[in-house]
Design a protein around this motif. Sequence first.
Motif, PDB file in Angstrom:
ATOM      1  N   ASN A 165     -38.714  26.319 -11.570  1.00 56.21           N
ATOM      2  CA  ASN A 165     -39.441  25.051 -11.631  1.00 56.21           C
ATOM      3  C   ASN A 165     -38.969  24.086 -10.555  1.00 56.21           C
ATOM      4  O   ASN A 165     -39.769  23.389  -9.933  1.00 56.21           O
ATOM      5  CB  ASN A 165     -39.261  24.396 -13.002  1.00 56.21           C
ATOM      6  CG  ASN A 165     -39.951  25.181 -14.101  1.00 56.21           C
ATOM      7  OD1 ASN A 165     -40.754  26.080 -13.820  1.00 56.21           O
ATOM      8  ND2 ASN A 165     -39.637  24.874 -15.347  1.00 56.21           N
ATOM      9  N   VAL A 166     -37.666  24.056 -10.359  1.00 60.42           N
ATOM     10  CA  VAL A 166     -37.126  23.151  -9.339  1.00 60.42           C
ATOM     11  C   VAL A 166     -37.683  23.526  -7.966  1.00 60.42           C
ATOM     12  O   VAL A 166     -38.127  22.671  -7.197  1.00 60.42           O
ATOM     13  CB  VAL A 166     -35.579  23.182  -9.323  1.00 60.42           C
ATOM     14  CG1 VAL A 166     -35.044  22.505  -8.076  1.00 60.42           C
ATOM     15  CG2 VAL A 166     -35.027  22.508 -10.569  1.00 60.42           C
ATOM     16  N   LEU A 167     -37.704  24.827  -7.687  1.00 63.55           N
ATOM     17  CA  LEU A 167     -38.183  25.250  -6.360  1.00 63.55           C
ATOM     18  C   LEU A 167     -39.646  24.895  -6.143  1.00 63.55           C
ATOM     19  O   LEU A 167     -40.085  24.693  -5.025  1.00 63.55           O
ATOM     20  CB  LEU A 167     -37.980  26.755  -6.175  1.00 63.55           C
ATOM     21  CG  LEU A 167     -36.535  27.182  -5.948  1.00 63.55           C
ATOM     22  CD1 LEU A 167     -36.450  28.671  -5.714  1.00 63.55           C
ATOM     23  CD2 LEU A 167     -35.929  26.425  -4.770  1.00 63.55           C
ATOM     24  N   GLN A 168     -40.396  24.832  -7.249  1.00 64.34           N
ATOM     25  CA  GLN A 168     -41.822  24.495  -7.122  1.00 64.34           C
ATOM     26  C   GLN A 168     -42.071  23.019  -7.355  1.00 64.34           C
ATOM     27  O   GLN A 168     -43.077  22.639  -7.946  1.00 64.34           O
ATOM     28  CB  GLN A 168     -42.633  25.302  -8.128  1.00 64.34           C
ATOM     29  CG  GLN A 168     -42.689  26.770  -7.797  1.00 64.34           C
ATOM     30  CD  GLN A 168     -43.322  27.552  -8.927  1.00 64.34           C
ATOM     31  OE1 GLN A 168     -44.041  27.016  -9.758  1.00 64.34           O
ATOM     32  NE2 GLN A 168     -43.043  28.834  -8.963  1.00 64.34           N
ATOM     33  N   SER A 169     -41.145  22.197  -6.921  1.00 65.69           N
ATOM     34  CA  SER A 169     -41.323  20.759  -7.144  1.00 65.69           C
ATOM     35  C   SER A 169     -41.122  20.016  -5.833  1.00 65.69           C
ATOM     36  O   SER A 169     -40.842  20.609  -4.800  1.00 65.69           O
ATOM     37  CB  SER A 169     -40.296  20.271  -8.160  1.00 65.69           C
ATOM     38  OG  SER A 169     -39.017  20.205  -7.543  1.00 65.69           O
ATOM     39  N   ARG A 170     -41.238  18.725  -5.934  1.00 68.58           N
ATOM     40  CA  ARG A 170     -41.024  17.860  -4.770  1.00 68.58           C
ATOM     41  C   ARG A 170     -39.630  18.078  -4.186  1.00 68.58           C
ATOM     42  O   ARG A 170     -39.480  18.307  -2.978  1.00 68.58           O
ATOM     43  CB  ARG A 170     -41.185  16.423  -5.262  1.00 68.58           C
ATOM     44  CG  ARG A 170     -40.495  15.391  -4.463  1.00 68.58           C
ATOM     45  CD  ARG A 170     -40.575  14.073  -5.196  1.00 68.58           C
ATOM     46  NE  ARG A 170     -39.991  13.027  -4.413  1.00 68.58           N
ATOM     47  CZ  ARG A 170     -38.734  12.619  -4.562  1.00 68.58           C
ATOM     48  NH1 ARG A 170     -37.952  13.178  -5.437  1.00 68.58           N
ATOM     49  NH2 ARG A 170     -38.280  11.641  -3.814  1.00 68.58           N
ATOM     50  N   THR A 171     -38.623  18.048  -5.048  1.00 74.02           N
ATOM     51  CA  THR A 171     -37.260  18.228  -4.563  1.00 74.02           C
ATOM     52  C   THR A 171     -37.073  19.636  -4.015  1.00 74.02           C
ATOM     53  O   THR A 171     -36.425  19.828  -2.985  1.00 74.02           O
ATOM     54  CB  THR A 171     -36.257  17.979  -5.701  1.00 74.02           C
ATOM     55  OG1 THR A 171     -36.608  16.767  -6.344  1.00 74.02           O
ATOM     56  CG2 THR A 171     -34.852  17.892  -5.177  1.00 74.02           C
ATOM     57  N   GLY A 172     -37.655  20.622  -4.724  1.00 73.92           N
ATOM     58  CA  GLY A 172     -37.510  22.007  -4.294  1.00 73.92           C
ATOM     59  C   GLY A 172     -38.153  22.256  -2.938  1.00 73.92           C
ATOM     60  O   GLY A 172     -37.640  23.013  -2.114  1.00 73.92           O
ATOM     61  N   ARG A 173     -39.270  21.609  -2.702  1.00 74.31           N
ATOM     62  CA  ARG A 173     -39.939  21.742  -1.404  1.00 74.31           C
ATOM     63  C   ARG A 173     -39.018  21.245  -0.297  1.00 74.31           C
ATOM     64  O   ARG A 173     -38.848  21.887   0.734  1.00 74.31           O
ATOM     65  CB  ARG A 173     -41.218  20.901  -1.422  1.00 74.31           C
ATOM     66  CG  ARG A 173     -42.388  21.553  -0.794  1.00 74.31           C
ATOM     67  CD  ARG A 173     -43.696  20.831  -0.983  1.00 74.31           C
ATOM     68  NE  ARG A 173     -43.656  19.565  -1.649  1.00 74.31           N
ATOM     69  CZ  ARG A 173     -44.042  19.368  -2.912  1.00 74.31           C
ATOM     70  NH1 ARG A 173     -44.505  20.359  -3.618  1.00 74.31           N
ATOM     71  NH2 ARG A 173     -43.985  18.165  -3.457  1.00 74.31           N
ATOM     72  N   ALA A 174     -38.419  20.108  -0.563  1.00 71.46           N
ATOM     73  CA  ALA A 174     -37.494  19.559   0.435  1.00 71.46           C
ATOM     74  C   ALA A 174     -36.283  20.478   0.578  1.00 71.46           C
ATOM     75  O   ALA A 174     -35.798  20.711   1.686  1.00 71.46           O
ATOM     76  CB  ALA A 174     -37.066  18.154   0.032  1.00 71.46           C
ATOM     77  N   MET A 175     -35.813  21.033  -0.545  1.00 70.63           N
ATOM     78  CA  MET A 175     -34.678  21.957  -0.476  1.00 70.63           C
ATOM     79  C   MET A 175     -35.041  23.180   0.356  1.00 70.63           C
ATOM     80  O   MET A 175     -34.251  23.663   1.159  1.00 70.63           O
ATOM     81  CB  MET A 175     -34.267  22.399  -1.886  1.00 70.63           C
ATOM     82  CG  MET A 175     -33.518  21.337  -2.657  1.00 70.63           C
ATOM     83  SD  MET A 175     -33.359  21.801  -4.393  1.00 70.63           S
ATOM     84  CE  MET A 175     -32.193  20.538  -4.950  1.00 70.63           C
ATOM     85  N   ARG A 176     -36.258  23.674   0.155  1.00 73.72           N
ATOM     86  CA  ARG A 176     -36.698  24.833   0.942  1.00 73.72           C
ATOM     87  C   ARG A 176     -36.825  24.459   2.408  1.00 73.72           C
ATOM     88  O   ARG A 176     -36.808  25.320   3.284  1.00 73.72           O
ATOM     89  CB  ARG A 176     -38.039  25.358   0.408  1.00 73.72           C
ATOM     90  CG  ARG A 176     -37.874  26.122  -0.905  1.00 73.72           C
ATOM     91  CD  ARG A 176     -39.199  26.729  -1.342  1.00 73.72           C
ATOM     92  NE  ARG A 176     -40.033  25.782  -2.045  1.00 73.72           N
ATOM     93  CZ  ARG A 176     -41.327  25.600  -1.807  1.00 73.72           C
ATOM     94  NH1 ARG A 176     -41.930  26.292  -0.858  1.00 73.72           N
ATOM     95  NH2 ARG A 176     -42.020  24.740  -2.504  1.00 73.72           N
ATOM     96  N   GLY A 177     -36.987  23.165   2.663  1.00 74.45           N
ATOM     97  CA  GLY A 177     -37.095  22.705   4.048  1.00 74.45           C
ATOM     98  C   GLY A 177     -35.746  22.476   4.710  1.00 74.45           C
ATOM     99  O   GLY A 177     -35.684  22.150   5.895  1.00 74.45           O
ATOM    100  N   LEU A 178     -34.656  22.638   3.951  1.00 72.96           N
ATOM    101  CA  LEU A 178     -33.331  22.355   4.517  1.00 72.96           C
ATOM    102  C   LEU A 178     -32.990  23.252   5.693  1.00 72.96           C
ATOM    103  O   LEU A 178     -32.355  22.825   6.651  1.00 72.96           O
ATOM    104  CB  LEU A 178     -32.259  22.528   3.441  1.00 72.96           C
ATOM    105  CG  LEU A 178     -32.005  21.326   2.542  1.00 72.96           C
ATOM    106  CD1 LEU A 178     -31.103  21.700   1.384  1.00 72.96           C
ATOM    107  CD2 LEU A 178     -31.375  20.193   3.345  1.00 72.96           C
TER     108      LEU A 178
END
Length: 611
Positions: A185-198
């Motif tokens: 769920n975290v990965l499919q969220s606003r924060t997760g998107r940014a995390m995936r963008g790290l």
Amino acid sequence: MSASTASAVPASGWSLRTVSVAVVVLAMAVAPLFLGKFGVSLMNDIGIGALVALGLVMLTGVGGATSFGQAAFVGIAAYATAWLSTSQGLSPWLGLVLALVLTGAAALTIGAITLRLGGHFLPLSTIAWGLSIALVFGNMASLGSHTGLSNIPAIHLGPWSLREPRAMYYLVWVVVGLAYLFCRNVLQSRTGRAMRGLRGGNILLASVGADPLRLKLTLFVLAAMLAGLAGWLYAHNNRFVSPAPFDVRASIEYLLMAVAGGVGHLLGAILGAAMVLVMKNTVQDVLPLLTTRGGQFEAVVFALLFIALLHYARGGLMGLVMKRWPIRRAPPRPVAAPPLARRPSPPRGTPLLSVQGAVKRFGGLVAVNDVSFEVKAGEIVGLIGPNGAGKSTMFNLLTGTLPMTAGRVEFLGQDVTHLPQVAIARLGLGRTFQHVKLRPHMSLLDNVALGAHARARAGVLRAGLRLDRVEEAQVFAEAWRQLDRIGLAERAHEQAGSLPLGTQRILEIARALAADPLLLVLDEPAAGLRRKEKQELGELLRRLREEGVTILIVEHDMDFVMKLVDRLVVMNFGSKLAEGLPAEVRSDPQVQTAYLGAPAAAQESAQEAKP
Ligand code: ADP
Ligand code: MG
């Protein structure tokens, strides 16, 4: 909007998925009935290892940071609950709270100190941390020194005592299941998107108001708390704790689980834990048959197997699985959602941006030399000048991407000279980059949704519990709207890296627009576009001006610029050469000399001549 394309989702994918999930859950539920005592214990160990590895997939696979100290977090949690439930006689559930608080706090402290340093400091400090914690456990009398703590009580769940491994099995695997869902769920969220963008650098994230340091710290704390959860289960599953299972060797084993399973996928954590622990047991069984010095050879055999794995399957087990059976998640479709709140736009003509005496030195080179200019709300201002004049550097200064050597920048009447890039972006300054910064492996939609980061609020906890769905729908509705506006809605689910470079620039504009900027700063947006695409871009920018967006643009195509802008600022060799209406600037003899003297001018006219 291209609803038809977006809804062309294979209908069968969903049901197949549901069926496979149901089969796996059922198999896991009945497994203890068929497994012997040893098998159940092994499954419990796998579940506990999987929790730690799950944290590492998030930290390493998603965030790109490595920790060699996860076993220390497991240890802190295990010792915390062991101490509380034995010498203090309190409930293991209080032990869980203490375990999570301690691991979270420890990770927050270590992360805050070392993440800022960047580079290899985090992995190095986690090794130091891993070494020292195991030593501390072994030398504290109240924690039983080297013998550890025994007689740890079993967990009680209402009327049930989880004394038997079979009972623990269900607790362990329910926790693994919930942790997996939380992370997904975290990965499919606003924060997760940014995390995936790290992965791929901090500048892009900061330009959309996402703080990369904070994201990494969040991942580090999340990974530590998952290890803490594992430590709590470990203590009450094994019923005794001693220092050895929490040393650096154990940390490396957890890292191997994540890598063997595949750090690119959450399921890799579970597969990796299973693979490592089954292999470890097999090696321990087989080696004594071959040699009397099994213990020494164990590590060697293990190492060889892993070298082979990394050599033949970099992506780990999940990498191999995905190659054969690629999991296709149904891409999100456009849904109706109330629009995100917009910033009040300042009245036309009020000063929006004011640059005063900006100076930037790179060593001996003065890239920007005492430049001052102003941009008023509702204007399109062009910043032109030959290559190397300092235009991009100027943009980096006023967006906070680079620190200024001297001078002052005001945005919306506020001094932003020393504000970090993230804070300036959050005030409403959106930008694109001369050297395109996208996340090529993320979809167009995700790339644009990243732009709306600062307009939404949901953090990790809300996202993990799936309480962010309304806000996510709003973010995606905005992303669809911006994609539609630039004519790329039909390709929303393609990877951004598959677009031609010119189109990638336009996608960057959509991302910047998703942030609802008051001032949009565009660095050569028309480079690489064909004539018709340039026309469309010009129309888009004029429309934006009508909507109240103020634009500052660097562009080499004089024809394009002259038709578009209200005012021009000309730079040459780092200094401001001229400023005024397009016609005035065009007839300025100084400007003409600068352009005729510069090789850039020749290039431009050559480009212009092409159809
Ligand atoms: P423009 O965008 O007008 O073409 P730039 O702002 O990119 O010009 O560059 C201005 C000058 O500063 C150039 O001489 C360039 O080589 C130099 N420069 C730009 N960025 C850096 C940097 N990070 N380090 C050192 N020199 C730089
Ligand atoms: Mg430039």
